[in-house]
Scaffold this motif. Structure first.
Motif, PDB file in Angstrom:
ATOM      1  N   ALA A  11       0.829  -1.199   0.000  1.00  0.00           N
ATOM      2  CA  ALA A  11       0.000   0.000   0.000  1.00  0.00           C
ATOM      3  C   ALA A  11       0.868   1.255   0.000  1.00  0.00           C
ATOM      4  O   ALA A  11       0.858   2.039   0.939  1.00  0.00           O
ATOM      5  N   LYS A  12       1.603   1.451  -1.081  1.00  0.00           N
ATOM      6  CA  LYS A  12       2.548   2.557  -1.153  1.00  0.00           C
ATOM      7  C   LYS A  12       1.858   3.912  -1.045  1.00  0.00           C
ATOM      8  O   LYS A  12       2.328   4.800  -0.348  1.00  0.00           O
ATOM      9  N   SER A  13       0.723   4.076  -1.708  1.00  0.00           N
ATOM     10  CA  SER A  13       0.031   5.367  -1.638  1.00  0.00           C
ATOM     11  C   SER A  13      -0.488   5.632  -0.226  1.00  0.00           C
ATOM     12  O   SER A  13      -0.461   6.768   0.250  1.00  0.00           O
ATOM     13  N   LEU A  14      -0.944   4.584   0.451  1.00  0.00           N
ATOM     14  CA  LEU A  14      -1.393   4.737   1.839  1.00  0.00           C
ATOM     15  C   LEU A  14      -0.214   5.146   2.722  1.00  0.00           C
ATOM     16  O   LEU A  14      -0.335   6.043   3.540  1.00  0.00           O
ATOM     17  N   ARG A  15       0.922   4.504   2.530  1.00  0.00           N
ATOM     18  CA  ARG A  15       2.109   4.839   3.311  1.00  0.00           C
ATOM     19  C   ARG A  15       2.521   6.289   3.078  1.00  0.00           C
ATOM     20  O   ARG A  15       2.822   7.019   4.017  1.00  0.00           O
ATOM     21  N   ASN A  16       2.523   6.716   1.815  1.00  0.00           N
ATOM     22  CA  ASN A  16       2.914   8.094   1.510  1.00  0.00           C
ATOM     23  C   ASN A  16       1.959   9.091   2.149  1.00  0.00           C
ATOM     24  O   ASN A  16       2.391  10.111   2.691  1.00  0.00           O
ATOM     25  N   TRP A  17       0.667   8.809   2.088  1.00  0.00           N
ATOM     26  CA  TRP A  17      -0.330   9.688   2.698  1.00  0.00           C
ATOM     27  C   TRP A  17      -0.123   9.757   4.208  1.00  0.00           C
ATOM     28  O   TRP A  17      -0.170  10.840   4.792  1.00  0.00           O
ATOM     29  N   LYS A  29       2.980  11.869   5.122  1.00  0.00           N
ATOM     30  CA  LYS A  29       2.719  13.307   5.014  1.00  0.00           C
ATOM     31  C   LYS A  29       1.850  13.782   6.168  1.00  0.00           C
ATOM     32  O   LYS A  29       2.065  14.846   6.728  1.00  0.00           O
ATOM     33  N   SER A  83       3.961   4.996   9.394  1.00  0.00           N
ATOM     34  CA  SER A  83       3.886   6.456   9.530  1.00  0.00           C
ATOM     35  C   SER A  83       4.931   6.992  10.505  1.00  0.00           C
ATOM     36  O   SER A  83       5.355   8.135  10.382  1.00  0.00           O
TER      37      SER A  83
END
Length: 140
Positions: A50-56, A59, A102
């Motif tokens: 879940a790369k997009s979840l991790r990036n979100w 941030k 996170s």
């Protein structure tokens, strides 16, 4: 089909899967293994896929104070080991994995400690429910 139901429930929440396994009349060892397997799948998806979840989350956490909440205190005091051991019980594996990511935990290290925590808590919770069921049947 019963085992798949326990795995599916465990992907969502470990606490839900174990009673479901007993309601479906599965053997406690099967319940522990299936519930651990489902939670491990959920943690792996969050940590590795879940790369997009991790990036979100990264941030979002940059804007917030890391020390907020119970998991933040566990992270500050015990690091990835404490988070990996406590989160399957306190928040569930997917959310615990997301919290660890996170906070900047290394994915492989986080996964190893999440697996250990999941296996330990699956065994403990399954044994506790099994003992409770045995106690209830002895009264009836």
């Amino acid at each position: 089909m019963k085992i798949a139901s326990v795995i599916g429930a465990s992907i969502l929440e470990l606490w839900m899967a174990i009673p479901l396994g007993f309601a479906l009349r599965l053997h406690p060892v099967v319940i522990a293994i299936a519930s651990a397997f489902g939670s491990i799948i959920a943690a792996a998806v969050v940590i590795f896929l879940a790369k997009s979840l991790r990036n979100w989350l990264m941030k979002r956490m940059e804007r917030k104070n890391k020390k907020q909440g119970r998991m933040g205190r566990i992270w500050e005091k015990y690091g990835v080991i404490g988070l990996g051991l406590a989160s399957p019980l306190l928040t569930g594996a997917p959310l615990g994995a997301a919290i660890g990511v996170s906070f900047g935990a290394k994915p492989v290290t986080l996964f190893i400690w999440m697996v250990i925590g999941i296996v330990v808590w699956s065994g403990i919770l399954t044994a506790a429910v099994a003992m409770g069921m045995i106690s209830l049947t002895s009264f009836v």
